[in-house]
Scaffold this active site. Structure first.
Site, PDB file in Angstrom:
ATOM      1  N   SER A 180       0.824  -1.205   0.000  1.00 20.05           N
ATOM      2  CA  SER A 180       0.000   0.000   0.000  1.00 20.05           C
ATOM      3  C   SER A 180       0.864   1.264   0.000  1.00 20.05           C
ATOM      4  O   SER A 180       1.609   1.508  -0.948  1.00 20.05           O
ATOM      5  CB  SER A 180      -0.955  -0.036   1.204  1.00 20.05           C
ATOM      6  OG  SER A 180      -1.895   1.003   1.155  1.00 20.05           O
ATOM      7  N   ASP A 226      -9.373  -4.340  -5.561  1.00 22.71           N
ATOM      8  CA  ASP A 226      -8.829  -3.274  -4.707  1.00 22.71           C
ATOM      9  C   ASP A 226      -9.660  -2.005  -4.865  1.00 22.71           C
ATOM     10  O   ASP A 226      -9.734  -1.428  -5.950  1.00 22.71           O
ATOM     11  CB  ASP A 226      -7.379  -3.009  -5.100  1.00 22.71           C
ATOM     12  CG  ASP A 226      -6.629  -2.160  -4.083  1.00 22.71           C
ATOM     13  OD1 ASP A 226      -7.285  -1.402  -3.342  1.00 22.71           O
ATOM     14  OD2 ASP A 226      -5.392  -2.250  -4.048  1.00 22.71           O
ATOM     15  N   HIS A 258      -7.320  -5.050  -1.572  1.00 26.52           N
ATOM     16  CA  HIS A 258      -6.159  -4.238  -1.214  1.00 26.52           C
ATOM     17  C   HIS A 258      -5.364  -4.873  -0.075  1.00 26.52           C
ATOM     18  O   HIS A 258      -4.144  -4.699   0.010  1.00 26.52           O
ATOM     19  CB  HIS A 258      -6.645  -2.847  -0.778  1.00 26.52           C
ATOM     20  CG  HIS A 258      -5.544  -1.899  -0.444  1.00 26.52           C
ATOM     21  ND1 HIS A 258      -4.700  -1.361  -1.395  1.00 26.52           N
ATOM     22  CD2 HIS A 258      -5.138  -1.372   0.750  1.00 26.52           C
ATOM     23  CE1 HIS A 258      -3.827  -0.555  -0.822  1.00 26.52           C
ATOM     24  NE2 HIS A 258      -4.065  -0.549   0.485  1.00 26.52           N
TER      25      HIS A 258
END
Length: 310
Positions: A180, A226, A258
């Protein structure tokens, strides 16, 4: 499947955009010279068979790269935030035995609001394949990608210069990974330090979508489901902006979110191991898992890249 999914890069030979330096250049030159001698002088074919000095572990197979653990027993040591500068400490995982000499090293950053525990599964899994792996905490769980990039590099410097395992590491063979916000930091670190051998952003997030300046072989991993860093606005633009001459690949996970990189995942592991082995260790035994390009499957929505790798 996403709109860009049928635009796979055609198979063609690529030249890496940055030159090899240091010990590896000498090794490559020695292999070339040995091959030339073998071709010209009868009875010297054995000189052609010089092994890659960076190979670690037995010959790989699909089962070995999918396994929860590789061939190396792993030890670990904690690094307190009080004893370091530039990042927030973490945990180092490393092959217990020193019989094979030094290893390449990888530092991994967590995502926004997360700590090293969110990516800790990668530590022993990668280390057991023959790497020193450092999963780090960041100075703040709210750090942005540029800060995380600097912290990844600070952690690499600590690992190779001051850590208790520094003698186990070949400081010319280093890579970065991150999830991320840490994935965005992975791209920032590779931009700042082109001597890195491999970069793997995992469902990366960054406001900067264009990375034509990168010179580090990069595997971009995204997830089809995601909603935090949608592939259409993050992983896909990251990948397509990389130089066409760079060794690069785009893996989009099928049925993933995600946060998929926060749990043990065989698909992430097998292709991360193959990428790190191929580019940190120059281990062409792992090329078979990257080229020809993997096909869509139950776990792969799409895979793009350039083959064969340089």
């Amino acid at each position: 499947m996403h709109p860009l999914s049928d635009a796979r890069t055609p198979v063609r030979s690529r030249l890496r955009t940055r030159p090899r330096t240091g010990p590896r250049t000498l090794w490559a030159g020695a292999v070339t010279a040995a091959a030339l001698v073998a071709a010209l002088v009868p009875g010297t074919a054995g000189a052609q068979a010089a092994a890659n000095p960076y190979e670690r572990g037995p010959a790989p197979s699909v089962s070995s790269i999918e396994a929860a653990r590789g061939s190396y027993a792993v030890s670990q040591t904690s690094v307190s935030s009080l004893g370091v500068t530039g990042f927030g400490g973490g945990t180092v995982y490393y092959p217990t035995s020193t019989a094979d000499g030094t290893f390449g090293a990888v530092v991994i950053s967590p995502g926004f609001t997360a700590t090293q525990s969110s990516i800790s599964w990668l530590g022993p899994r990668l280390a057991s394949q023959g790497f020193v792996v450092f999963t780090i905490d960041t100075n703040s769980t709210l750090d942005q990608p540029d800060s995380r990039g600097r912290q990844l590099l600070a952690a690499l410097d600590y690992l190779t210069e001051r850590s208790s395992v520094r003698t186990r590491i070949d400081a010319t063979r280093l890579g970065v990974m991150g999830h991320s916000m840490g994935g965005g930091g992975t791209l920032e670190a590779a931009k700042s330090r082109p001597s890195l051998q491999a970069a793997i952003p995992l469902t990366g997030w960054n406001t900067d979508k264009s990375w034509p300046e990168l010179r580090t072989p990069t595997l971009v991993i995204g997830a089809d489901g995601d909603t935090v860093a949608p592939v259409a606005t993050h992983s896909e633009p990251f990948y397509t902006s990389l130089p066409s001459s760079l060794d690069k690949a785009y893996l989009e996970l099928n049925g993933a979110t995600h946060f998929t990189p926060n749990s043990s995942n065989t698909t992430i592991a097998k292709y991360s191991i193959s990428w790190l082995k191929r580019f940190i260790d120059d281990d062409t035994r792992y090329e078979q898992f990257l080229c020809p390009l993997p096909r869509p499957s139950v776990t792969i929505e799409e895979y793009r890249g350039n083959c064969p790798h340089s």
